[in-house]
Write a protein that holds these residues in place. Structure first.
Motif, short mmCIF file in Angstrom:
data_model
loop_
_atom_site.label_atom_id
_atom_site.label_comp_id
_atom_site.label_asym_id
_atom_site.label_seq_id
_atom_site.Cartn_x
_atom_site.Cartn_y
_atom_site.Cartn_z
N ARG A 114 0.83 -1.21 0.00
CA ARG A 114 0.00 0.00 0.00
C ARG A 114 0.87 1.26 0.00
O ARG A 114 0.66 2.18 -0.79
N LEU A 115 1.84 1.31 0.89
CA LEU A 115 2.66 2.52 1.01
C LEU A 115 3.56 2.72 -0.20
O LEU A 115 3.77 3.86 -0.63
N ARG A 116 4.09 1.65 -0.75
CA ARG A 116 4.93 1.80 -1.95
C ARG A 116 4.09 2.30 -3.14
O ARG A 116 4.58 3.10 -3.95
N ARG A 117 2.84 1.85 -3.26
CA ARG A 117 1.98 2.33 -4.34
C ARG A 117 1.67 3.82 -4.15
O ARG A 117 1.66 4.59 -5.11
N LEU A 118 1.41 4.23 -2.90
CA LEU A 118 1.16 5.65 -2.64
C LEU A 118 2.40 6.49 -2.96
O LEU A 118 2.29 7.57 -3.55
N ALA A 119 3.57 5.99 -2.57
CA ALA A 119 4.81 6.72 -2.87
C ALA A 119 4.99 6.86 -4.38
O ALA A 119 5.42 7.92 -4.87
N LEU A 120 4.66 5.82 -5.11
CA LEU A 120 4.76 5.88 -6.58
C LEU A 120 3.79 6.91 -7.15
O LEU A 120 4.13 7.64 -8.09
N CYS A 121 2.59 7.01 -6.59
CA CYS A 121 1.63 8.03 -7.03
C CYS A 121 2.18 9.43 -6.81
O CYS A 121 2.06 10.30 -7.68
N TYR A 122 2.79 9.66 -5.64
CA TYR A 122 3.40 10.97 -5.38
C TYR A 122 4.51 11.24 -6.39
O TYR A 122 4.59 12.32 -6.96
N ARG A 123 5.39 10.25 -6.58
CA ARG A 123 6.51 10.44 -7.50
C ARG A 123 5.99 10.78 -8.91
O ARG A 123 6.46 11.72 -9.54
N ALA A 124 5.01 10.02 -9.38
CA ALA A 124 4.47 10.24 -10.73
C ALA A 124 3.82 11.61 -10.85
O ALA A 124 4.03 12.33 -11.84
N ARG A 125 3.02 11.99 -9.86
CA ARG A 125 2.32 13.27 -9.93
C ARG A 125 3.30 14.43 -9.84
O ARG A 125 3.25 15.38 -10.62
N LEU A 126 4.23 14.36 -8.91
CA LEU A 126 5.15 15.47 -8.70
C LEU A 126 6.11 15.64 -9.87
O LEU A 126 6.55 16.76 -10.15
N ALA A 127 6.41 14.56 -10.57
CA ALA A 127 7.31 14.64 -11.73
C ALA A 127 6.69 15.47 -12.86
O ALA A 127 7.42 15.98 -13.72
N THR A 128 5.37 15.64 -12.84
CA THR A 128 4.70 16.41 -13.90
C THR A 128 4.63 17.90 -13.59
O THR A 128 4.19 18.67 -14.44
N LEU A 129 5.05 18.29 -12.39
CA LEU A 129 4.84 19.69 -11.97
C LEU A 129 6.12 20.50 -12.07
O LEU A 129 7.12 20.19 -11.41
N PRO A 130 6.08 21.58 -12.83
CA PRO A 130 7.25 22.46 -12.89
C PRO A 130 7.37 23.27 -11.59
O PRO A 130 6.41 23.40 -10.82
N ALA A 131 8.55 23.81 -11.37
CA ALA A 131 8.83 24.56 -10.13
C ALA A 131 7.84 25.70 -9.92
O ALA A 131 7.43 25.96 -8.78
N ASP A 132 7.43 26.37 -10.98
CA ASP A 132 6.52 27.51 -10.79
C ASP A 132 5.16 27.06 -10.25
O ASP A 132 4.51 27.81 -9.53
N VAL A 133 4.75 25.85 -10.57
CA VAL A 133 3.50 25.32 -10.02
C VAL A 133 3.72 24.89 -8.57
O VAL A 133 2.89 25.15 -7.70
N LEU A 134 4.83 24.23 -8.30
CA LEU A 134 5.14 23.80 -6.93
C LEU A 134 5.25 24.98 -5.97
O LEU A 134 4.91 24.86 -4.79
N ASP A 135 5.72 26.10 -6.47
CA ASP A 135 5.98 27.26 -5.62
C ASP A 135 4.97 28.38 -5.78
O ASP A 135 5.15 29.47 -5.23
N ALA A 136 3.89 28.13 -6.51
CA ALA A 136 2.88 29.16 -6.75
C ALA A 136 2.23 29.57 -5.42
O ALA A 136 1.81 28.73 -4.64
N PRO A 137 2.15 30.87 -5.19
CA PRO A 137 1.48 31.33 -3.97
C PRO A 137 0.00 30.95 -4.00
O PRO A 137 -0.61 30.85 -5.06
N SER A 138 -0.53 30.70 -2.83
CA SER A 138 -1.95 30.37 -2.73
C SER A 138 -2.43 30.85 -1.37
O SER A 138 -1.66 31.42 -0.60
N ASP A 139 -3.70 30.58 -1.07
CA ASP A 139 -4.22 30.97 0.24
C ASP A 139 -3.89 29.89 1.28
O ASP A 139 -4.36 29.94 2.41
#
Length: 165
Positions: A114-139
């Motif tokens: 279960r935990l390895r599958r969740l870690a893989l989901c994070y890795r896959a999702r985060l690999a698609t996000l450029p730095a400007d999206v990761l660091d975008a200001p929000s509320d």
């Protein structure tokens, strides 16, 4: 206003970030949790009391899983531009009867999968996000801050700690 899981966290608890590759943070944390969990096969059935809570192998792994799922849902909802559902769980303050169950090799195997599958989901999702999206200001916290917060999921394993026979 859009609500996020991180909205109710005090400002002084905003996670610090650094230049580590965000795609590796959650898999590394999961590896650490599972390495500790391997020692829990020696658990004697008595909870450990730490940080104001009772800890058992099942509770620690339940909290790790819940934390990963909750914040992955937050990330996905934020990227989709929709509000997250407010959480109604009691977090680490709640110890369920099922948390006191014997911890077996089958439990460890299920948690590992279960935990390895969740870690893989994070890795896959985060690999698609450029730095400007990761660091975008929000509320709420930036997505990078959320990921760094989630990487501290090792806290739950540390509360029980490694066990020896």
């Amino acid at each position: 206003m859009t609500r996020y899981l991180t909205d109710d966290v005090p400002d002084d608890e905003v996670p610090e970030t650094d230049d580590r590759d965000v795609t590796t943070l959650i898999p590394t944390a999961v590896d650490e949790v599972l390495a500790t969990a391997e020692t829990w096969l020696a658990w004697d059935g008595r909870p450990r009391y730490c940080d104001g809570n009772a800890w058992t192998p099942h509770k620690a792994l339940r909290r790790v899983t819940d934390h990963l799922v909750d914040h992955l849902a937050e990330i996905e909802c934020r990227l989709a531009g929709v509000a997250t559902l407010p959480d109604r769980w009691h977090g680490r303050k709640l110890t369920l009867d099922s948390d006191a169950a014997r911890f077996t090799e089958a439990d460890l195997d299920e948690a590992t999968s279960r935990l390895r599958r969740l870690a893989l989901c994070y890795r896959a999702r985060l690999a698609t996000l450029p730095a400007d999206v990761l660091d975008a200001p929000s509320d709420a916290w930036t997505l990078r801050q959320v990921v760094h917060h989630v990487a501290n999921v090792t806290y739950y394993a540390r509360m029980l700690g490694p066990l020896t026979p």
